[in-house]
Every structure is written in structure tokens, then in C-alpha cells.
Design a protein around this motif. Sequence first.
Motif, PDB file in Angstrom:
ATOM      1  N   SER B 178      44.419   9.851  69.547  1.00 14.71           N
ATOM      2  CA  SER B 178      44.197   8.810  68.537  1.00 14.71           C
ATOM      3  C   SER B 178      43.774   7.506  69.200  1.00 14.71           C
ATOM      4  N   THR B 216      44.549  10.664  63.526  1.00 14.45           N
ATOM      5  CA  THR B 216      45.073   9.666  62.590  1.00 14.45           C
ATOM      6  C   THR B 216      45.770  10.350  61.423  1.00 14.45           C
ATOM      7  N   VAL B 220      49.972  10.163  60.762  1.00 13.43           N
ATOM      8  CA  VAL B 220      50.523   9.531  59.560  1.00 13.43           C
ATOM      9  C   VAL B 220      51.186  10.577  58.670  1.00 13.43           C
ATOM     10  N   THR B 261      48.341   8.395  51.957  1.00 19.03           N
ATOM     11  CA  THR B 261      48.137   7.301  52.911  1.00 19.03           C
ATOM     12  C   THR B 261      47.469   7.838  54.172  1.00 19.03           C
ATOM     13  N   ALA B 262      47.895   9.015  54.631  1.00 19.96           N
ATOM     14  CA  ALA B 262      47.291   9.615  55.827  1.00 19.96           C
ATOM     15  C   ALA B 262      45.797   9.835  55.606  1.00 19.96           C
ATOM     16  N   LEU B 264      43.870   8.227  53.505  1.00 21.28           N
ATOM     17  CA  LEU B 264      43.181   6.940  53.424  1.00 21.28           C
ATOM     18  C   LEU B 264      42.974   6.322  54.804  1.00 21.28           C
ATOM     19  N   LEU B 265      44.021   6.372  55.632  1.00 24.19           N
ATOM     20  CA  LEU B 265      43.886   5.783  56.967  1.00 24.19           C
ATOM     21  C   LEU B 265      42.866   6.567  57.783  1.00 24.19           C
ATOM     22  N   ALA B 268      39.544   5.427  56.564  1.00 23.58           N
ATOM     23  CA  ALA B 268      39.264   4.082  57.053  1.00 23.58           C
ATOM     24  C   ALA B 268      38.847   4.126  58.519  1.00 23.58           C
ATOM     25  N   ARG B 269      39.429   5.074  59.257  1.00 23.86           N
ATOM     26  CA  ARG B 269      39.108   5.175  60.684  1.00 23.86           C
ATOM     27  C   ARG B 269      37.646   5.558  60.895  1.00 23.86           C
ATOM     28  N   PHE B 333      39.591   3.958  48.066  1.00 30.14           N
ATOM     29  CA  PHE B 333      41.027   3.700  48.176  1.00 30.14           C
ATOM     30  C   PHE B 333      41.666   3.623  46.795  1.00 30.14           C
TER      31      PHE B 333
END
Lengths: 262, 354
Positions: B178, B216, B220, B261-262, B264-265, B268-269, B333
Motif C-alpha cells: 500500500s 487499500t 480498510v 468505506t474500503a 470508496l478509499l 479515491a486512491r 461517493f
Amino acid sequence: MTKFQETASSLSAENISVWFGERQVLQDVSLTFPANKVTALIGPSGCGKSTFLRTLNRMHELIPSAGLAGSVLLDGQDIYDPKMNAVDVRIKIGMVFQKPNPFPTMSIRENVISGLKLSGRKNANPDELVETSLRRASIWNEVKDRLNDQALSLSGGQQQRLCIARSLAMDPRVLLMDEPCSALDPGSTRRIEETIQELSESMTIVIVTHNMQQAQRVSDQTAFFLADDNVPGGVVEFGETEQVFNQPIDSRTNDYVNGHFG
Amino acid sequence: MSKTISRQPWANQSVAGNLDILIGSILPAAISVILAILTGMDFSLALLLIFLPLQLISVCTIAFKRQGARGIKDGLLILFVIFFSATVLVLLVSVLVSVVMQGSAAMSPHFIYQNNKYVSTTTSLEYGGVGHAILGTLIIVSMTTIAAVPLGIAMAVYLTQSNSKLTGVVRTVTQALSGLPSVVAGLFILSFMGFANFERSGFTGALALFPLMLPTVARVAEEALRLVPSDLRLAALALGAPNYRAFFQVILPAAKSGIITALLLGLARVVGETAPLILTINANNSTNLNPFSGGIATLPTFVYGFLGSLYDTSQARAWGAALVLLTLVGLLFGMARILGRAKKTSASKIKKAK
């Protein structure tokens, strides 16, 4: 009403010894639980009561370092036999935990029938099963108008009775209860004790409790467990509840039930 | 109506009774603004050199007057927390505002749906748009997501549910991965393409994003699954559930919002990644819906391509694409959060089914 099979099973543990890694926590425990009897397991904390209870429906083996010797017979059949499946054993031998643990993502109704879904069984009439199970756990009147509410909206005592209903929906032949009232108020405790009395008509019950009065109120027979430093736990005395509490043979039992230690 | 007693007596503070606080709050700000104007000092400099020390003194004085030495520590903590959160908030908002301000110049309906086929660096903003780049971003990112999210969740399941000794190794490798610089991931895929004789395409771009998204999501999701009480798993197993049913029907639903959330992150990454894509795709100007051959552009590569040019129209296009990217991320999101909201409808669904 959904037909419950109304047949309890007898359960007997023979020479159970238990290890966690290298540490032995139980030595040679042999107890018999006749059908339709309520058996109380008492003893100070850390003496292996709960561990013993978990060996009775193969929950013990879920701990990575767990070890076991001896056998547990359900109607004469060893549940640790290689041909037996742990999943089938747990369907026949239900369990209620110390802390109420309803499934938070499910409604009250879904919680009651969750066992069916989880074990992949079908029921022709789930609504009836929900009502019967909740009635048997004496919580029906409190929740009948809010079956679709989240299970976590119930109070602690109601959650515990919901968990009992959840176990009952599986129609177990034996019900194991691990200090089911330790987190509850006197009112909820009384209701659960009444429930236990009624349930014993259709199943065999084993209950771990720290409450002497409770053991005397609900059980037919009592086993007193004791462990010492470096000495694995074992059964000191086992007999009719009446006798264990009023005329204990072992002096340590006498001291414990009369509150001299523990 | 009878007079009711306040329900929040602790909130019942009149300004009049706290005149010292009022003065202490206004005075430092007023002095620093006046001083800054009089001396012609830069405002941000005045904020740091005049306002912050003055406010410190005023907070300490009032706090000491009211609560003694203990009050000073409290007051300082509160002041610094507010000051630095405000600083971060200002930074964040200024990024947003500058993107919106500069990006809105290029904004128009055709900017969203047209591609850039006949556009050069000096073409006026009336022609061309980022339509092809939006599609490219969606195609490449969803290809990566389809592969990385199930695998990442599977890794998280392995890390939380297995008793194997290998979990430690897998966890360490995941954490190391990561921290992988994205350009290295791009280089890795580039050398692999040379080795396997792959042409540059959307697919190779998605491949380059995959090693960035996977760790990522896995990390998460692992945290989310770890937060589910072990009681629930035991309860399910005690009801006679096989492991897989206990997982799918009890553990996974309980961890749902964390798993989202995982996702989404992870998104986003990768959604803003530029470096690995520059190495692995041909960022062209026309629309290409085939991810397995031909050039394909994404919004970040579009921004990169036009920001390099010194012409105003190109710069405006780049800012416009950045604004579209921000909006797209916001939409994704928002959608994920709405879909993942804990719903009370599961019970009513059963009713309907009857």
C-alpha cells in the motif's frame, strides 16, 4: 402451531479433559444429563465450567489452541466421532451465551428465524415458528407489535430472551446456557428462570450459573466444579440439587454453597 | 403556555454575563486587521504574527481569570485545535474554490459530452470537451474495481477469519504494497507489457491501477471486519451455521458500511492516478469504448496533457477537466453512501414477498 418434536435427548460426558495449548484446564470430568432434566454447573470463576459447556456442542474446538480428550454421548452417539459433523451437532444442541448477542443487522423476526437460514433449512410456515418460539421464550407479548424493529432496540433482558427464542426456533434437543442471567436485572432473571422450567418439559438443559439461589430454583441436579493453582478443574461433587446444597458430601462444596469462599 | 425550565441548562450562557469573552474574542481580530491595513502588511502574515499571539494572550488571560492555571491549559488546547482545524479547512476549501473558479470557464454542456478529436492547444473553448476522458476514467476505474474489490475483500476475510500463521506475512506484504509509489506500479506493468507483448490499451491501464487499489481495499476492509464482535460469529456457529453462511449472513452485513468505506478509499486512491497511466495507456483525444485496444484517455491524463501547454484555452480545459473529476468523485461517493446506508426495509421486503 408448529409441531415441536417434544423429545429431549440425554447427554453424557465421559472423562472429558481439556487443554489450551500446554495448559490443562479440565481433568477427567464425567457427568450425565438425563433427558428433560435441568443441570446446574456451579463453581468459582476460572474453574472450567464454561469451557466444559462448550465441549458439549463442539464450540470448544473453535479456539485455535484447544485440545480435548474423552467423549460426549448424545443419545449414546459420540458427537466427536469423525463421522459426526460439528454443524449437525450444534443444530441438535443449542446454546445461549452469557452476553445477549442478537444479530444487529436483522429485525426481531429475522433474528428468530436466523437459525433456519444459517443452517440452510426450510420451514413451511415461518410466521408460526416466530410466534411459537417467542412465546416459548416468554417474550411474545412484549414484541408482537414490533417484530420488524431492529433487534438492538430491545432492552438487555429482552435481547437475551430473543436469543433464547432464536435457539428454540431450531428445536434443539439439548439447550446449553452459559450464565444467561448474569447481565440481567432481577425481573428479567425471574422470567428466564420460569422459561427454563417450561422448556425442560421438551428438552434437556444444562446451565452454568454463579447464582446459588438460581441453581437451587431451576435445577434438578447440580455439579460443583473447582480448580486450584496449577491443578486443572474437575467436578468435586455431582448429585441431586437438593442434596448438593443441603447435605453436601465434600467439605469444599459445603464451604462454597454456604458462601465461605469463591 | 407555562414557562418551562430550559432543557439544556449547560447551554444557557448569555453574552452579557460573558463580556470579557466577547471583548477577548473581538479585540485581537480587530487589532490585527487595523494594524495590517495601516502597515500594509500581508494578511496571512498578519494572521500568524499579530493575530495568533494576541489571541493567545487574550485566551490565557481570560482563562486564568476564570479558572486559574488549569484554565490556561484548557484554553490553549481549545485555541490550537480551532486554529489548526480552521487552517486545514481553509486549505481544503481554497483547493475546491480554485478548481471551481478556474474550471467553470471551460464549463458548458458540450464540454461534458464532446470529445477532443479536432482540438489543438489553441482551439477556442467552444469546441471539444472531456466526454471521452469521462468514459475512459469510468471504463478503466471500473475494470480495476471489479477485480480489486472482491479480491481485496477476500484478502481481508482471510486476514481476519483464518488462524493460519501465514496471515502475518500476508498482512506485512499488503502494508508494504500500500506504500508502493504509483509510478513504480506503472513501470512494473510497462515492463510486463514488453515481456508479454501487450499493446497499450485501457486494459493495461487498469492493470497498472490494480496493485494500488488492492492493498487499500484489503486493509480498510480488514479493519471493518475486525470490528465485528466475535460474539456474533460464535452465535451464528452455535445455531448450526457453516462458516460460509455465518460469514455471508452475519459478519459481512454487520461490516457493510466499513466495507463500503474500503471501496470508496480504494476508488479515491486510483481515480486520480496519472503517473501509472501515462506509462501504460495512449492518452488520445477521441472516444474509445474498447478497453482492449487503441488509445484511451482518463480525466487525470487529460489534465496532465493540457496543463503542460502554456495557452490559456488549454489551461482552461485542464481546469475544467479537474472540476469534472472532482464532481465525478463526489457523485460516486454520494451514491455509494446512499446505497450503503443501513436500511430498515429488509423487514418490509419479507412482508411484500408474502
